[in-house]
Design a protein around this motif. Structure first.
Motif, PDB file in Angstrom:
ATOM      1  N   PHE A  50       0.844  -1.193   0.000  1.00 57.22           N
ATOM      2  CA  PHE A  50       0.000   0.000   0.000  1.00 57.22           C
ATOM      3  C   PHE A  50       0.878   1.240   0.000  1.00 57.22           C
ATOM      4  CE2 PHE A  50      -2.475  -3.318   1.872  1.00 57.22           C
ATOM      5  CZ  PHE A  50      -3.797  -3.050   1.578  1.00 57.22           C
ATOM      6  N   LEU A  51       0.424   2.283  -0.666  1.00 57.21           N
ATOM      7  CA  LEU A  51       1.022   3.609  -0.544  1.00 57.21           C
ATOM      8  C   LEU A  51       0.115   4.362   0.417  1.00 57.21           C
ATOM      9  CD1 LEU A  51       2.920   5.933  -1.272  1.00 57.21           C
ATOM     10  CD2 LEU A  51       1.559   6.300  -3.338  1.00 57.21           C
ATOM     11  N   CYS A  52       0.609   4.607   1.632  1.00 57.17           N
ATOM     12  CA  CYS A  52      -0.200   5.184   2.713  1.00 57.17           C
ATOM     13  C   CYS A  52       0.295   6.585   3.047  1.00 57.17           C
ATOM     14  CB  CYS A  52      -0.107   4.317   3.965  1.00 57.17           C
ATOM     15  SG  CYS A  52      -0.523   2.605   3.730  1.00 57.17           S
ATOM     16  N   PHE A  53      -0.339   7.597   2.499  1.00 57.32           N
ATOM     17  CA  PHE A  53       0.087   8.968   2.777  1.00 57.32           C
ATOM     18  C   PHE A  53      -0.221   9.337   4.222  1.00 57.32           C
ATOM     19  CE2 PHE A  53      -0.382   9.396  -1.901  1.00 57.32           C
ATOM     20  CZ  PHE A  53       0.896   9.857  -2.183  1.00 57.32           C
ATOM     21  N   ASP A  54       0.814   9.748   4.950  1.00 54.54           N
ATOM     22  CA  ASP A  54       0.645  10.231   6.319  1.00 54.54           C
ATOM     23  C   ASP A  54       0.366  11.728   6.237  1.00 54.54           C
ATOM     24  OD1 ASP A  54       0.677  10.882   8.970  1.00 54.54           O
ATOM     25  OD2 ASP A  54       2.747  10.297   9.334  1.00 54.54           O
ATOM     26  N   ASP A  55      -0.883  12.049   5.941  1.00 57.73           N
ATOM     27  CA  ASP A  55      -1.271  13.442   5.674  1.00 57.73           C
ATOM     28  C   ASP A  55      -1.950  14.078   6.886  1.00 57.73           C
ATOM     29  OD1 ASP A  55      -3.577  11.870   5.478  1.00 57.73           O
ATOM     30  OD2 ASP A  55      -4.442  13.103   3.885  1.00 57.73           O
ATOM     31  N   ASP A  88      -8.213   9.714   6.064  1.00 59.46           N
ATOM     32  CA  ASP A  88      -9.428   8.911   5.883  1.00 59.46           C
ATOM     33  C   ASP A  88      -9.843   8.232   7.181  1.00 59.46           C
ATOM     34  OD1 ASP A  88      -9.620   9.551   3.200  1.00 59.46           O
ATOM     35  OD2 ASP A  88      -8.616   7.714   2.533  1.00 59.46           O
ATOM     36  N   TYR A  89      -8.917   8.157   8.130  1.00 63.33           N
ATOM     37  CA  TYR A  89      -9.158   7.452   9.381  1.00 63.33           C
ATOM     38  C   TYR A  89      -9.263   8.399  10.581  1.00 63.33           C
ATOM     39  CZ  TYR A  89      -7.937   3.650   6.324  1.00 63.33           C
ATOM     40  OH  TYR A  89      -7.917   2.777   5.269  1.00 63.33           O
ATOM     41  N   PHE A  90      -9.478   9.690  10.326  1.00 66.17           N
ATOM     42  CA  PHE A  90      -9.566  10.645  11.437  1.00 66.17           C
ATOM     43  C   PHE A  90     -10.638  10.259  12.451  1.00 66.17           C
ATOM     44  CE2 PHE A  90      -7.575  14.666   9.309  1.00 66.17           C
ATOM     45  CZ  PHE A  90      -6.319  14.133   9.485  1.00 66.17           C
ATOM     46  N   ASP A  91     -11.802   9.791  11.984  1.00 65.47           N
ATOM     47  CA  ASP A  91     -12.865   9.398  12.919  1.00 65.47           C
ATOM     48  C   ASP A  91     -12.432   8.228  13.795  1.00 65.47           C
ATOM     49  OD1 ASP A  91     -14.580  11.400  12.003  1.00 65.47           O
ATOM     50  OD2 ASP A  91     -15.527  10.075  10.531  1.00 65.47           O
ATOM     51  N   GLN A  92     -11.781   7.230  13.186  1.00 67.73           N
ATOM     52  CA  GLN A  92     -11.291   6.084  13.954  1.00 67.73           C
ATOM     53  C   GLN A  92     -10.199   6.503  14.930  1.00 67.73           C
ATOM     54  OE1 GLN A  92     -12.266   2.609  14.002  1.00 67.73           O
ATOM     55  NE2 GLN A  92     -11.072   2.943  15.856  1.00 67.73           N
ATOM     56  N   GLY A 180     -10.826  19.134   4.538  1.00 69.27           N
ATOM     57  CA  GLY A 180     -11.347  20.491   4.775  1.00 69.27           C
ATOM     58  C   GLY A 180     -11.151  20.925   6.215  1.00 69.27           C
ATOM     59  N   ASP A 181     -12.242  21.314   6.868  1.00 71.19           N
ATOM     60  CA  ASP A 181     -12.173  21.804   8.249  1.00 71.19           C
ATOM     61  C   ASP A 181     -12.528  20.744   9.289  1.00 71.19           C
ATOM     62  OD1 ASP A 181     -11.415  24.321   7.434  1.00 71.19           O
ATOM     63  OD2 ASP A 181     -13.462  25.081   7.367  1.00 71.19           O
ATOM     64  N   LYS A 182     -12.658  19.504   8.854  1.00 67.36           N
ATOM     65  CA  LYS A 182     -13.039  18.435   9.780  1.00 67.36           C
ATOM     66  C   LYS A 182     -11.965  18.247  10.835  1.00 67.36           C
ATOM     67  CE  LYS A 182     -14.651  13.722   9.909  1.00 67.36           C
ATOM     68  NZ  LYS A 182     -14.995  12.523   9.190  1.00 67.36           N
TER      69      LYS A 182
END
Length: 182
Positions: A50-55, A88-92, A180-182
């Protein structure tokens, strides 16, 4: 060997690797080495990479770096199984942070920037704050009720190099390129 055995049980016997760059600059020879190691190890073991961007730091990330990294991977002859983003995993990640607070492994701290830096620091005066209080304050952080730098979520741990209680969450009002602002 035990970790690899557990990994293979979870993945159905297939090796999964990842290349996790931070998209905040141009990649260098060390990145090329990491790319090759991760993709080649997966390929040699009939696995996937996987290419997993740590953004997770919008202040330093730019779209051009995502593109450059992806292009470098392709230029080196590799195709990611899938491209993922930490955002993509901010909620988790938020849910896990709440669990860490409930477990007594994290707390909300009010030390300011430079007070967090260095080694052999004294424990934070908020380290033993009640879990319920930290939960309320962490929710207030999430609802933007603190200024940048006014509160952080600290992990209760001592690193190998002696650094104590690293920052796990902070308040940032910089818009994120992906969420965004999440």
């Amino acid at each position: 060997m035990n970790l690899q055995k557990q990994h293979l049980e979870i993945t159905g016997g297939q090796i999964h690797t990842r290349f996790p760059p931070e998209p905040n600059g141009i990649q260098h020879i060390g990145h090329a080495k990491a790319i090759s190691f991760n993709f080649c190890y997966a390929r040699a073991n009939n696995g996937i990479c996987f290419l997993c961007f740590d953004d997770s730091n919008p202040e330093k990330e730019e779209a051009k770096f995502f593109t450059a990294i992806y292009n470098m991977v392709a230029w080196l002859g590799y195709t990611p199984y899938r491209v993922t983003y930490a955002s993509d995993y901010f909620d988790q990640l938020y849910a896990w942070a709440v669990e860490l607070i409930r477990s007594g492994l994290a707390y909300v701290c009010h030390l300011q920037g430079e007070e967090h830096k260095g080694h052999n620091l004294l424990p934070s005066p908020w380290r033993d704050r009640p879990m319920e209080e930290s939960l309320l304050l962490f929710e207030a952080m999430h609802k933007c009720k603190f200024s940048e730098g006014e509160a952080t979520l600290q992990m209760k741990l001592v690193m190998e190099d002696g650094k104590m209680d690293s920052v796990a969450y902070r308040v940032k009002y910089t818009p994120h390129h992906h969420t965004g602002d999440k």
